[in-house]
Motif scaffolding. Structure first.
Motif, PDB file in Angstrom:
ATOM      1  N   LEU A  95      -4.142  -9.134   6.062  1.00 32.22           N
ATOM      2  CA  LEU A  95      -2.715  -8.833   5.889  1.00 32.22           C
ATOM      3  C   LEU A  95      -1.881 -10.091   6.108  1.00 32.22           C
ATOM      4  O   LEU A  95      -2.061 -10.794   7.102  1.00 32.22           O
ATOM      5  CB  LEU A  95      -2.251  -7.767   6.891  1.00 32.22           C
ATOM      6  CG  LEU A  95      -2.899  -6.399   6.816  1.00 32.22           C
ATOM      7  CD1 LEU A  95      -2.501  -5.559   8.021  1.00 32.22           C
ATOM      8  CD2 LEU A  95      -2.507  -5.698   5.535  1.00 32.22           C
ATOM      9  N   TYR A  96      -0.974 -10.372   5.188  1.00 32.89           N
ATOM     10  CA  TYR A  96      -0.015 -11.456   5.348  1.00 32.89           C
ATOM     11  C   TYR A  96       1.281 -10.821   5.819  1.00 32.89           C
ATOM     12  O   TYR A  96       1.740  -9.832   5.252  1.00 32.89           O
ATOM     13  CB  TYR A  96       0.206 -12.185   4.012  1.00 32.89           C
ATOM     14  CG  TYR A  96       1.032 -13.424   4.153  1.00 32.89           C
ATOM     15  CD1 TYR A  96       0.436 -14.623   4.525  1.00 32.89           C
ATOM     16  CD2 TYR A  96       2.399 -13.408   3.934  1.00 32.89           C
ATOM     17  CE1 TYR A  96       1.191 -15.782   4.663  1.00 32.89           C
ATOM     18  CE2 TYR A  96       3.161 -14.554   4.067  1.00 32.89           C
ATOM     19  CZ  TYR A  96       2.548 -15.733   4.433  1.00 32.89           C
ATOM     20  OH  TYR A  96       3.298 -16.874   4.579  1.00 32.89           O
ATOM     21  N   SER A  97       1.875 -11.367   6.889  1.00 36.16           N
ATOM     22  CA  SER A  97       3.050 -10.710   7.472  1.00 36.16           C
ATOM     23  C   SER A  97       4.190 -11.689   7.757  1.00 36.16           C
ATOM     24  O   SER A  97       3.982 -12.880   7.938  1.00 36.16           O
ATOM     25  CB  SER A  97       2.661  -9.970   8.748  1.00 36.16           C
ATOM     26  OG  SER A  97       2.080 -10.846   9.677  1.00 36.16           O
ATOM     27  N   TRP A  98       5.392 -11.101   7.817  1.00 41.11           N
ATOM     28  CA  TRP A  98       6.619 -11.818   8.139  1.00 41.11           C
ATOM     29  C   TRP A  98       7.116 -11.306   9.486  1.00 41.11           C
ATOM     30  O   TRP A  98       7.120 -10.103   9.735  1.00 41.11           O
ATOM     31  CB  TRP A  98       7.678 -11.568   7.068  1.00 41.11           C
ATOM     32  CG  TRP A  98       7.319 -12.193   5.761  1.00 41.11           C
ATOM     33  CD1 TRP A  98       7.730 -13.398   5.292  1.00 41.11           C
ATOM     34  CD2 TRP A  98       6.481 -11.643   4.740  1.00 41.11           C
ATOM     35  NE1 TRP A  98       7.201 -13.641   4.039  1.00 41.11           N
ATOM     36  CE2 TRP A  98       6.420 -12.576   3.681  1.00 41.11           C
ATOM     37  CE3 TRP A  98       5.745 -10.461   4.609  1.00 41.11           C
ATOM     38  CZ2 TRP A  98       5.683 -12.363   2.525  1.00 41.11           C
ATOM     39  CZ3 TRP A  98       5.011 -10.241   3.460  1.00 41.11           C
ATOM     40  CH2 TRP A  98       4.989 -11.192   2.435  1.00 41.11           C
ATOM     41  N   HIS A  99       7.586 -12.220  10.361  1.00 40.12           N
ATOM     42  CA  HIS A  99       7.975 -11.879  11.728  1.00 40.12           C
ATOM     43  C   HIS A  99       9.437 -12.254  11.985  1.00 40.12           C
ATOM     44  O   HIS A  99       9.888 -13.320  11.551  1.00 40.12           O
ATOM     45  CB  HIS A  99       7.084 -12.633  12.726  1.00 40.12           C
ATOM     46  CG  HIS A  99       5.641 -12.275  12.580  1.00 40.12           C
ATOM     47  ND1 HIS A  99       4.956 -11.631  13.562  1.00 40.12           N
ATOM     48  CD2 HIS A  99       4.773 -12.431  11.561  1.00 40.12           C
ATOM     49  CE1 HIS A  99       3.722 -11.426  13.156  1.00 40.12           C
ATOM     50  NE2 HIS A  99       3.590 -11.896  11.937  1.00 40.12           N
ATOM     51  N   TYR A 124       6.301  -7.061   9.448  1.00 38.13           N
ATOM     52  CA  TYR A 124       5.767  -6.203   8.400  1.00 38.13           C
ATOM     53  C   TYR A 124       4.885  -7.063   7.508  1.00 38.13           C
ATOM     54  O   TYR A 124       5.061  -8.280   7.423  1.00 38.13           O
ATOM     55  CB  TYR A 124       6.892  -5.532   7.582  1.00 38.13           C
ATOM     56  CG  TYR A 124       7.698  -6.486   6.749  1.00 38.13           C
ATOM     57  CD1 TYR A 124       7.368  -6.722   5.418  1.00 38.13           C
ATOM     58  CD2 TYR A 124       8.791  -7.163   7.295  1.00 38.13           C
ATOM     59  CE1 TYR A 124       8.112  -7.604   4.650  1.00 38.13           C
ATOM     60  CE2 TYR A 124       9.532  -8.038   6.531  1.00 38.13           C
ATOM     61  CZ  TYR A 124       9.184  -8.253   5.209  1.00 38.13           C
ATOM     62  OH  TYR A 124       9.912  -9.131   4.455  1.00 38.13           O
ATOM     63  N   GLY A 125       3.909  -6.432   6.879  1.00 37.95           N
ATOM     64  CA  GLY A 125       3.004  -7.200   6.050  1.00 37.95           C
ATOM     65  C   GLY A 125       2.237  -6.357   5.053  1.00 37.95           C
ATOM     66  O   GLY A 125       2.221  -5.128   5.130  1.00 37.95           O
ATOM     67  N   PHE A 126       1.595  -7.065   4.120  1.00 39.07           N
ATOM     68  CA  PHE A 126       0.840  -6.436   3.050  1.00 39.07           C
ATOM     69  C   PHE A 126      -0.445  -7.209   2.830  1.00 39.07           C
ATOM     70  O   PHE A 126      -0.523  -8.396   3.112  1.00 39.07           O
ATOM     71  CB  PHE A 126       1.648  -6.434   1.746  1.00 39.07           C
ATOM     72  CG  PHE A 126       3.006  -5.834   1.896  1.00 39.07           C
ATOM     73  CD1 PHE A 126       3.167  -4.464   1.832  1.00 39.07           C
ATOM     74  CD2 PHE A 126       4.117  -6.628   2.126  1.00 39.07           C
ATOM     75  CE1 PHE A 126       4.424  -3.895   1.988  1.00 39.07           C
ATOM     76  CE2 PHE A 126       5.375  -6.080   2.267  1.00 39.07           C
ATOM     77  CZ  PHE A 126       5.526  -4.697   2.196  1.00 39.07           C
ATOM     78  N   GLY A 127      -1.444  -6.527   2.299  1.00 34.89           N
ATOM     79  CA  GLY A 127      -2.707  -7.183   2.005  1.00 34.89           C
ATOM     80  C   GLY A 127      -3.682  -6.218   1.383  1.00 34.89           C
ATOM     81  O   GLY A 127      -3.300  -5.294   0.670  1.00 34.89           O
ATOM     82  N   GLY A 128      -4.962  -6.418   1.694  1.00 33.95           N
ATOM     83  CA  GLY A 128      -6.008  -5.584   1.123  1.00 33.95           C
ATOM     84  C   GLY A 128      -7.019  -5.148   2.161  1.00 33.95           C
ATOM     85  O   GLY A 128      -7.075  -5.699   3.265  1.00 33.95           O
ATOM     86  N   GLN A 129      -7.816  -4.150   1.793  1.00 36.30           N
ATOM     87  CA  GLN A 129      -8.804  -3.593   2.711  1.00 36.30           C
ATOM     88  C   GLN A 129     -10.043  -3.175   1.934  1.00 36.30           C
ATOM     89  O   GLN A 129      -9.946  -2.631   0.838  1.00 36.30           O
ATOM     90  CB  GLN A 129      -8.201  -2.388   3.436  1.00 36.30           C
ATOM     91  CG  GLN A 129      -9.102  -1.756   4.450  1.00 36.30           C
ATOM     92  CD  GLN A 129      -8.355  -0.741   5.312  1.00 36.30           C
ATOM     93  OE1 GLN A 129      -7.227  -0.987   5.708  1.00 36.30           O
ATOM     94  NE2 GLN A 129      -8.987   0.381   5.596  1.00 36.30           N
ATOM     95  N   PRO A 183      -5.001  -1.701  -1.511  1.00 42.47           N
ATOM     96  CA  PRO A 183      -3.993  -2.401  -0.725  1.00 42.47           C
ATOM     97  C   PRO A 183      -3.700  -1.698   0.596  1.00 42.47           C
ATOM     98  O   PRO A 183      -3.912  -0.497   0.734  1.00 42.47           O
ATOM     99  CB  PRO A 183      -2.759  -2.371  -1.631  1.00 42.47           C
ATOM    100  CG  PRO A 183      -2.947  -1.163  -2.477  1.00 42.47           C
ATOM    101  CD  PRO A 183      -4.429  -1.010  -2.661  1.00 42.47           C
ATOM    102  N   ALA A 184      -3.225  -2.472   1.552  1.00 42.36           N
ATOM    103  CA  ALA A 184      -2.825  -1.938   2.858  1.00 42.36           C
ATOM    104  C   ALA A 184      -1.517  -2.606   3.259  1.00 42.36           C
ATOM    105  O   ALA A 184      -1.229  -3.731   2.857  1.00 42.36           O
ATOM    106  CB  ALA A 184      -3.900  -2.218   3.905  1.00 42.36           C
ATOM    107  N   TYR A 195      -3.252   2.668   4.214  1.00 39.09           N
ATOM    108  CA  TYR A 195      -4.217   2.110   3.267  1.00 39.09           C
ATOM    109  C   TYR A 195      -4.208   3.026   2.056  1.00 39.09           C
ATOM    110  O   TYR A 195      -4.323   4.247   2.193  1.00 39.09           O
ATOM    111  CB  TYR A 195      -5.604   2.051   3.910  1.00 39.09           C
ATOM    112  CG  TYR A 195      -6.738   1.977   2.916  1.00 39.09           C
ATOM    113  CD1 TYR A 195      -6.930   0.842   2.143  1.00 39.09           C
ATOM    114  CD2 TYR A 195      -7.624   3.035   2.747  1.00 39.09           C
ATOM    115  CE1 TYR A 195      -7.969   0.768   1.229  1.00 39.09           C
ATOM    116  CE2 TYR A 195      -8.662   2.972   1.849  1.00 39.09           C
ATOM    117  CZ  TYR A 195      -8.830   1.839   1.083  1.00 39.09           C
ATOM    118  OH  TYR A 195      -9.853   1.773   0.181  1.00 39.09           O
ATOM    119  N   THR A 196      -4.030   2.466   0.865  1.00 40.42           N
ATOM    120  CA  THR A 196      -4.021   3.237  -0.376  1.00 40.42           C
ATOM    121  C   THR A 196      -5.208   2.801  -1.215  1.00 40.42           C
ATOM    122  O   THR A 196      -5.233   1.693  -1.736  1.00 40.42           O
ATOM    123  CB  THR A 196      -2.714   2.987  -1.160  1.00 40.42           C
ATOM    124  OG1 THR A 196      -1.612   3.249  -0.306  1.00 40.42           O
ATOM    125  CG2 THR A 196      -2.646   3.861  -2.385  1.00 40.42           C
TER     126      THR A 196
END
Length: 181
Positions: A83-87, A100-105, A132-133, A156-157
């Motif tokens: 997950l890549y996130s912004w703080h 919050y962040g987005f990525g893969g699983q 994606p997650a 997780y979708t």
């Protein structure tokens, strides 16, 4: 499966080295919840961006036996997540941060199809899924040391093989910064 794990490990190593000019802050911790396991975080720039790698279980906390496709999941499985996130700092002292962040699983789990009567094949079929997650949460850095505690939630979708299968994820955990900023 082995090739996929090797590719993910190489991509993780590249991600951790690609922005090393900003910070050398790396944290390691544990996640308790869904997924349950190990968390490694690399902060970029001035701590306002990060890349998390999570290894652990999938379906351990809730969903060990859950309807899935034309059957059900059995037991918990293994999970790899990036997950890549912004703080963003909350308040003036910057000890409390929202992110919050987005990525893969990628998941590896047992699946019992409708035709497989539970109990006849106890292990079911080995099953790999990916999608994606995303997550959002808060982290509090304890004053005077390199320890932070966090609480986050997300989803997780799954895209393959069951399009748009949703699995909620809620975690609490603790991280220790191994290298200070």
């Amino acid at each position: 499966m082995k090739k996929t794990l090797i590719i993910m490990a190489v991509l993780t190593a590249i991600a951790f080295q690609s922005n090393a000019q900003y910070d050398k802050n790396v944290a390691i911790g544990i996640r308790i919840g869904e997924p349950l396991g190990l968390n490694i975080r690399k902060y970029f720039q001035y701590g306002d961006k990060a890349f998390d790698v999570n290894f652990g279980t999938y379906g351990f906390l809730y969903g060990t036996t859950r309807k899935y496709r034309k059957g059900e999941y059995q037991k918990s499985g293994l999970m790899f997540q990036g997950l890549y996130s912004w703080h963003y700092a909350i308040g003036k002292n910057q000890a409390l941060k929202a992110y919050y962040g987005f990525g893969g699983q990628i998941n590896y789990r047992d699946y019992a199809s409708e035709g497989n009567i539970i109990g006849t094949r106890q292990d079911g079929e080995k099953h790999v899924s990916l999608g994606p997650a995303g997550n959002a949460g808060v982290e509090y850095d304890l004053p005077g040391n390199d320890v932070g505690i966090f609480l986050d939630g997300g989803v997780y979708t799954e895209l393959i093989p069951d399009l748009l299968f949703l699995h909620p994820q809620i975690n609490a955990g603790i991280r220790v910064n191994l290298v200070r900023r």
